[in-house]
Design a protein around this motif. Structure first.
Motif, PDB file in Angstrom:
ATOM      1  N   LYS A  54       0.861  -1.190   0.000  1.00 40.16           N
ATOM      2  CA  LYS A  54       0.000   0.000   0.000  1.00 40.16           C
ATOM      3  C   LYS A  54       0.893   1.235   0.000  1.00 40.16           C
ATOM      4  N   PRO A  55       1.511   1.563  -1.136  1.00 41.57           N
ATOM      5  CA  PRO A  55       2.427   2.702  -1.164  1.00 41.57           C
ATOM      6  C   PRO A  55       1.716   3.996  -0.780  1.00 41.57           C
ATOM      7  N   GLY A  56       2.459   4.876  -0.138  1.00 42.77           N
ATOM      8  CA  GLY A  56       1.895   6.171   0.217  1.00 42.77           C
ATOM      9  C   GLY A  56       1.473   6.242   1.668  1.00 42.77           C
ATOM     10  N   GLU A  57       0.548   7.162   1.920  1.00 38.23           N
ATOM     11  CA  GLU A  57       0.184   7.505   3.287  1.00 38.23           C
ATOM     12  C   GLU A  57      -0.442   6.338   4.046  1.00 38.23           C
ATOM     13  N   LEU A  58      -1.297   5.551   3.384  1.00 32.41           N
ATOM     14  CA  LEU A  58      -1.992   4.486   4.106  1.00 32.41           C
ATOM     15  C   LEU A  58      -1.033   3.382   4.530  1.00 32.41           C
ATOM     16  N   GLY A  59      -0.074   3.032   3.689  1.00 38.14           N
ATOM     17  CA  GLY A  59       0.907   2.023   4.083  1.00 38.14           C
ATOM     18  C   GLY A  59       1.743   2.478   5.255  1.00 38.14           C
ATOM     19  N   VAL A 316     -10.406  14.169   1.147  1.00 34.08           N
ATOM     20  CA  VAL A 316     -10.398  13.074   2.118  1.00 34.08           C
ATOM     21  C   VAL A 316      -8.956  12.641   2.313  1.00 34.08           C
ATOM     22  N   ASP A 317      -8.518  12.580   3.557  1.00 32.38           N
ATOM     23  CA  ASP A 317      -7.177  12.146   3.915  1.00 32.38           C
ATOM     24  C   ASP A 317      -7.216  10.646   4.187  1.00 32.38           C
ATOM     25  N   GLU A 318      -6.301   9.884   3.547  1.00 30.11           N
ATOM     26  CA  GLU A 318      -6.342   8.418   3.661  1.00 30.11           C
ATOM     27  C   GLU A 318      -6.213   7.946   5.102  1.00 30.11           C
ATOM     28  N   PHE A 319      -5.250   8.485   5.828  1.00 27.49           N
ATOM     29  CA  PHE A 319      -5.049   8.067   7.211  1.00 27.49           C
ATOM     30  C   PHE A 319      -6.253   8.430   8.071  1.00 27.49           C
ATOM     31  N   ASP A 321      -9.319   8.984   7.142  1.00 25.73           N
ATOM     32  CA  ASP A 321     -10.502   8.228   6.724  1.00 25.73           C
ATOM     33  C   ASP A 321     -10.466   6.799   7.237  1.00 25.73           C
ATOM     34  N   ALA A 322      -9.283   6.198   7.259  1.00 26.72           N
ATOM     35  CA  ALA A 322      -9.168   4.793   7.654  1.00 26.72           C
ATOM     36  C   ALA A 322      -9.136   4.589   9.155  1.00 26.72           C
ATOM     37  N   TYR A 323      -8.635   5.593   9.898  1.00 23.13           N
ATOM     38  CA  TYR A 323      -8.396   5.362  11.319  1.00 23.13           C
ATOM     39  C   TYR A 323      -9.065   6.353  12.258  1.00 23.13           C
ATOM     40  N   VAL A 324      -9.430   7.521  11.781  1.00 21.68           N
ATOM     41  CA  VAL A 324      -9.879   8.563  12.702  1.00 21.68           C
ATOM     42  C   VAL A 324     -11.341   8.908  12.470  1.00 21.68           C
ATOM     43  N   PHE A 325     -11.622   9.627  11.397  1.00 22.33           N
ATOM     44  CA  PHE A 325     -12.989  10.057  11.088  1.00 22.33           C
ATOM     45  C   PHE A 325     -13.425   9.438   9.769  1.00 22.33           C
ATOM     46  N   PRO A 326     -13.979   8.234   9.766  1.00 26.89           N
ATOM     47  CA  PRO A 326     -14.433   7.653   8.505  1.00 26.89           C
ATOM     48  C   PRO A 326     -15.447   8.575   7.805  1.00 26.89           C
ATOM     49  N   ASP A 327     -15.253   8.737   6.516  1.00 28.48           N
ATOM     50  CA  ASP A 327     -16.153   9.533   5.665  1.00 28.48           C
ATOM     51  C   ASP A 327     -16.107  11.027   5.964  1.00 28.48           C
ATOM     52  N   GLY A 328     -15.172  11.468   6.794  1.00 32.19           N
ATOM     53  CA  GLY A 328     -15.047  12.899   7.038  1.00 32.19           C
ATOM     54  C   GLY A 328     -14.511  13.608   5.801  1.00 32.19           C
ATOM     55  N   LEU A 389      -0.600  10.353  16.696  1.00 30.10           N
ATOM     56  CA  LEU A 389      -0.152  10.803  15.378  1.00 30.10           C
ATOM     57  C   LEU A 389      -1.118  11.822  14.787  1.00 30.10           C
ATOM     58  N   TYR A 390      -2.405  11.530  14.836  1.00 35.54           N
ATOM     59  CA  TYR A 390      -3.349  12.427  14.164  1.00 35.54           C
ATOM     60  C   TYR A 390      -3.414  13.788  14.848  1.00 35.54           C
ATOM     61  N   MET A 391      -3.338  13.831  16.169  1.00 34.06           N
ATOM     62  CA  MET A 391      -3.395  15.128  16.845  1.00 34.06           C
ATOM     63  C   MET A 391      -2.112  15.923  16.633  1.00 34.06           C
ATOM     64  N   ALA A 392      -0.950  15.265  16.686  1.00 36.32           N
ATOM     65  CA  ALA A 392       0.303  15.982  16.475  1.00 36.32           C
ATOM     66  C   ALA A 392       0.407  16.480  15.033  1.00 36.32           C
ATOM     67  N   ALA A 393       0.063  15.629  14.073  1.00 36.89           N
ATOM     68  CA  ALA A 393       0.112  16.044  12.671  1.00 36.89           C
ATOM     69  C   ALA A 393      -0.902  17.154  12.389  1.00 36.89           C
ATOM     70  N   SER A 394      -2.066  17.073  13.014  1.00 34.37           N
ATOM     71  CA  SER A 394      -3.076  18.114  12.812  1.00 34.37           C
ATOM     72  C   SER A 394      -2.604  19.443  13.382  1.00 34.37           C
ATOM     73  N   ALA A 395      -1.940  19.417  14.539  1.00 32.01           N
ATOM     74  CA  ALA A 395      -1.410  20.658  15.106  1.00 32.01           C
ATOM     75  C   ALA A 395      -0.467  21.329  14.123  1.00 32.01           C
ATOM     76  N   LEU A 396       0.415  20.548  13.506  1.00 32.95           N
ATOM     77  CA  LEU A 396       1.338  21.116  12.526  1.00 32.95           C
ATOM     78  C   LEU A 396       0.613  21.598  11.283  1.00 32.95           C
ATOM     79  N   ALA A 397      -0.438  20.887  10.877  1.00 32.65           N
ATOM     80  CA  ALA A 397      -1.209  21.315   9.702  1.00 32.65           C
ATOM     81  C   ALA A 397      -1.874  22.665   9.941  1.00 32.65           C
ATOM     82  N   PHE A 398      -2.395  22.879  11.153  1.00 29.80           N
ATOM     83  CA  PHE A 398      -2.953  24.189  11.486  1.00 29.80           C
ATOM     84  C   PHE A 398      -1.858  25.250  11.513  1.00 29.80           C
TER      85      PHE A 398
END
Length: 429
Positions: A54-59, A316-319, A321-328, A389-398
């Protein structure tokens, strides 16, 4: 000879087309990379197999959640160092292609390092299973909400703190407590909605009841809060009973599309609209418009992303969508405002709280890391890793202005045009 790390580093730089700014430490004990930099620890060959299948973000996400891939050193620094490769180069047409013989050779080398590959490793159990059928039906939305919110109220208490507010706080200063900043955010919303004693408030996506309790206790309003999470509803009802507010606050396990007992004087939607989705957003806005009395106000507090040219408007972000907020789905602010106006609303104020959310997320990560062993026992090691991971990455994204969060104040303005807002609306009185 232990040489996996230098080989992996060389391969990563060939495939990414850029120098790797972090160290690599491999399962064989080898290390390679800039001295003093944080390290990516590839614990085993299975991490490589996940990325190959699964190359990319999901792998990468599967390897992280499973514990096959880890970070040694400061997580924020590592993500910040990697962000240019992950984000800025995501759409770079100059990135290496598999048509390049050197890249194909690098992939063959990666296959050799990964060892015998017969079947793809099973995804971590925290991943949402394959979903079919149309997006954002009532059943599918209920399942998506349950995946994220019904993981244990004690875990959310650990992360969010006593306020139990799961949206960005409103910081007077970086030194304020999280609880004070969340209280200030709720009070800001109440002022924007001009809540008065006896008014009716609908809180869409009411969470654990914090907004409903604050509005009823501090402003004397009657509140109906709706959520799709049974665990949230049970927790909120207990809090309301403990506050002695059962005569003023009702919590329902109900889809916003099924609310029929308007009109309301005001509606708050705080961190819920990200779950609505492109196919339903105009219907969402139209439903809320119909539930408001003429002159009623809507406060829509929603994460948005930066617009990209020639794009449909939602992402839609792969990570995620798969692990945090499905269908967000995240939309640019302009798209949100346009749909609210299309539904009939007059948009009167937009306030960006982007930096406020970055600061809030860092506080949540601090709470999680301070109780890391207990957090893993409460949910699972994999789910705790998802959250970190999702909270730390989101902080940097903001912080990097990849995403933002906005409070949009909209009014169901009567035909005569009397909005009811003061001439200097930022006074919120």
């Amino acid at each position: 000879m232990a040489d996996a790390a230098p080989r992996l580093r060389n391969l990563a730089e060939q495939l990414l087309g850029a120098p790797l700014p972090v160290r690599i430490r491999a399962w064989d004990g080898s290390e390679d990379g800039p001295p003093g930099a944080p390290a990516l620890f590839v614990r085993n060959r299975r991490a490589l197999r996940r990325i190959l299948f699964k190359p990319g973000e999901l792998g990468l996400a599967r390897a992280w959640v499973a514990g096959d891939l880890d970070v040694e050193g400061d997580l924020y620094e590592t993500l910040d160092q990697m962000s240019d490769l992950i984000w800025e180069r995501a759409d770079d047409a100059a990135r290496p292609s598999l048509r390049d013989p050197a890249v194909r050779a690098a992939v063959r080398e990666l296959l050799t390092l990964a060892g015998p590959v017969l079947l793809p490793p099973a995804p971590p159990r925290e991943e949402v299973g394959r979903r079919g059928g149309p997006l954002h039906t009532k059943v599918r939305d209920r399942q998506a909400i349950s995946h994220h919110y019904d993981v244990g109220n004690d875990f959310y208490e650990l992360v969010l703190g006593p306020s139990m507010v799961y949206s960005c706080a409103y910081w007077e200063s970086p030194d304020a407590t999280l609880e004070d900043a969340q209280r200030d955010k709720l009070e800001l919303i109440c002022r924007k909605l001009d809540l008065r004693p006896g008014a009716r408030l609908l809180d869409v996506g009411c969470g654990w009841g914090s907004m409903a309790i604050h509005a009823a206790r501090e402003h004397g309003v009657h509140v109906v809060g709706v959520t799709l999470s049974r665990e949230q509803a049970a927790y909120a009802r207990k809090r309301i009973a403990d506050e002695g507010l059962t005569d003023r606050v009702e919590i329902r396990v109900q889809d916003y599309r099924d609310v029929r007992d308007g009109p309301y004087d005001a509606i708050s939607s705080i961190g819920m609209a990200e779950h609505v989705g492109a196919v339903q957003y105009l219907g969402y806005a139209t439903d809320l418009y119909a539930l408001l009395k003429p002159g009623g106000r809507l406060l829509n507090h929603q994460i948005g992303r930066r617009p990209v040219r020639d794009e449909e408007g939602y992402s839609v972000d792969e990570f995620i969508d798969a692990y945090v907020f499905p269908d967000g789905e995240l939309a640019p602010l302009g798209r949100t405002v346009s749909l609210l106006e299309e539904a009939g609303f007059e948009v009167r104020d937009v306030e960006s709280l982007r930096e406020h959310y970055a600061h809030t997320l860092r506080r949540w990560v601090t709470n999680l890391e301070a109780a890391w062993p207990r957090a893993q026992r409460m949910v699972s090691p994999g789910r705790a890793r998802v959250w970190r991971l999702y909270m730390a990455a989101s902080a940097l994204a903001f912080e990097r202005n990849r995403i933002g969060v906005n409070q949009v104040l909209a009014v169901r303005t009567p035909e005569r045009g009397e909005s009811g807002l003061p001439l200097r609306s930022r006074d919120w009185n």
